[in-house]
Design an enzyme around this catalytic site. Structure first.
Site, PDB file in Angstrom:
ATOM      1  NE  ARG A  87      -1.334  16.372   8.972  1.00  0.00           N
ATOM      2  CZ  ARG A  87      -2.394  17.152   8.824  1.00  0.00           C
ATOM      3  NH1 ARG A  87      -2.568  18.182   9.641  1.00  0.00           N
ATOM      4  NH2 ARG A  87      -3.277  16.915   7.880  1.00  0.00           N
ATOM      5  N   GLY A 125       8.729  -3.628   7.391  1.00  0.00           N
ATOM      6  CA  GLY A 125       8.226  -2.269   7.256  1.00  0.00           C
ATOM      7  C   GLY A 125       9.072  -1.291   8.054  1.00  0.00           C
ATOM      8  CG  HIS A 179       2.741   8.111   5.316  1.00  0.00           C
ATOM      9  ND1 HIS A 179       3.113   6.806   5.505  1.00  0.00           N
ATOM     10  CD2 HIS A 179       1.441   8.187   5.700  1.00  0.00           C
ATOM     11  CE1 HIS A 179       2.081   6.119   5.989  1.00  0.00           C
ATOM     12  NE2 HIS A 179       1.062   6.929   6.116  1.00  0.00           N
ATOM     13  CG  ASP A 221      -4.649  21.626   2.953  1.00  0.00           C
ATOM     14  OD1 ASP A 221      -3.547  21.459   2.394  1.00  0.00           O
ATOM     15  OD2 ASP A 221      -5.205  22.729   3.068  1.00  0.00           O
ATOM     16  CE  LYS A 266      -3.111   0.687  11.848  1.00  0.00           C
ATOM     17  NZ  LYS A 266      -2.193  -0.423  12.229  1.00  0.00           N
ATOM     18  CB  SER A 279      -2.535   5.553  12.848  1.00  0.00           C
ATOM     19  OG  SER A 279      -2.568   6.801  12.190  1.00  0.00           O
ATOM     20  CB  SER A 280      -2.159  10.414  15.506  1.00  0.00           C
ATOM     21  OG  SER A 280      -1.602  10.737  14.240  1.00  0.00           O
ATOM     22  CB  CYS A 281      -5.547   8.688  11.180  1.00  0.00           C
ATOM     23  SG  CYS A 281      -5.635   6.902  11.099  1.00  0.00           S
ATOM     24  CE1 TYR A 310      -3.568   2.139   8.414  1.00  0.00           C
ATOM     25  CE2 TYR A 310      -3.660   4.333   9.392  1.00  0.00           C
ATOM     26  CZ  TYR A 310      -3.012   3.129   9.216  1.00  0.00           C
ATOM     27  OH  TYR A 310      -1.809   2.901   9.839  1.00  0.00           O
TER      28      TYR A 310
END
Length: 352
Positions: A242, A13, A179, A311, A140, A107-109, A136
């Site tokens: 972002r 990846g 992405h 968005d 995480k 991940s920042s999500c 997701y």
């Protein structure tokens, strides 16, 4: 001294391959890797057999099912199931064979949709997640808590880093699942080909990189075949802000954090708040990003936005003060990183 045996999960990846490059440059480790065909990380028995046979000393857990807004909305069950299985099996089986050091890449999500900006590590679990990628994000968050729980109960040294939005060599350009930056690069590259009236190159791109959505294909045909003014429509309003991080900077930060002595790491974290943000601390709007990508690609036509499309989170910039206190700085700016990424995209096109 015998080189450390290090397993990089997800080495093919974008993130895993960058970690492999960084470790190879250091030249102080024996790297262990497996492709998905060789080892299905969602199967516990297979993961157990692998760890019992290889017995690595360190693990970088970069394997994950990833994708953009469309992919997360289309495959929510796959995103939560596969990511939970991958991290659960690797973390548990690493502990079973005595692996003391592991780094989980999240991940920042994980942070609330409307978190205060810039987002500190302490914002975790303080509010509602962004709906478009909640499954997701939950997976995480579970990975962070797995590491912390094994540390608390078993005395392991399992750490977590939470990168902001990533881009760079080795990314995927499937427009259904990619992405934002790889999607923009490919769309603007296609728009440039259309402006050059090069339909055969557009067809070749579709063969290499996957289907072009029908609405985009109609736009491209209008420009290429009917000589309409070059224009391209992108998702959303263009107003969300972002932060973007070049993947090799993440890899260097990951290796740095993995190799911090335990006393230093513990002095800057807490047992139940142990993750570290990794980012640049800088942000821009999606419209500004599109303009930057267009300049790198060489597309000079009009760019429009479709507000009927989602968005995602309105703003997301990480507080990276902890990372900097630990002696880690990012080095690749957005313009340079986009240039390197587009060069990699073109090289893959030429080799396909």
């Amino acid at each position: 001294m015998t080189p450390a045996r290090i397993y990089v999960a997800g080495h093919r990846g974008m993130v895993g391959s960058a970690i492999v490059r960084t470790l190879q440059q250091r030249g102080t480790a024996t790297l262990i890797t497996r492709t998905h065909a060789e080892l299905d990380l969602t199967q516990q028995a297979a993961v157990r057999a692998f760890f019992e046979a290889e017995r690595p000393e360190q693990v970088y857990l970069a394997a994950a099912k990833v994708g953009g807004i469309h992919a997360n909305q289309t495959y929510p069950a796959e995103f939560i199931y596969q990511n939970l299985m991958i991290e659960t099996h690797i973390i548990h089986e690493a502990w079973r064979v005595g692996v003391q050091k592991l780094l989980f890449l999240g991940s920042s999500c994980i942070y609330p949709r409307l978190a205060a900006q810039p987002i500190p590590e302490e914002a975790l679990l303080t509010g509602t997640l962004e709906a478009t990628n909640e499954p997701y994000a939950i997976a995480k968050i579970a990975g962070i808590k797995l590491c912390e729980s094994y540390n608390r109960q078993y005395g392991t040294d399992y750490r977590s880093v939470m990168p902001t939005n990533l881009y760079g060599p080795g990314d995927h350009y499937d427009l259904q699942n990619s992405h934002v930056i790889p999607a923009m690069i490919r769309k603007l590259h296609l728009a440039k080909l259309a402006a050059d009236h090069n339909w055969s190159a557009i067809e070749q791109d579709e063969t290499r990189n996957g289907p072009i959505p029908q609405d985009l294909k109609r736009q491209l045909q209008g420009v290429c075949t009917w000589a309409l003014e070059p224009s391209l429509s992108l998702w959303g309003t263009g107003t969300p802000r972002r932060e973007f991080l070049y993947v090799d900077d993440l890899a260097k930060a990951s290796v740095h954090i993995m190799n911090l002595d335990q006393a230093t790491y513990k002095a800057h974290t807490r047992p139940m708040l142990s993750h570290i943000n990794v980012g640049t601390g800088e942000e821009l709007t999606i419209r500004q990003l599109a303009e930057a990508v267009a300049q790198v690609v060489g597309y000079t036509g009009r760019i429009e936005f479709d507000p009927r499309k989602p968005d995602g989170t309105p703003r997301k910039r990480l507080d990276v003060s902890r990372l900097r206190t630990l002696g880690c700085q990012t080095t690749v700016g957005l313009e340079e990183g986009l240039g390197k990424t587009y060069t990699d995209f073109l090289a893959r096109e030429a080799c396909a």
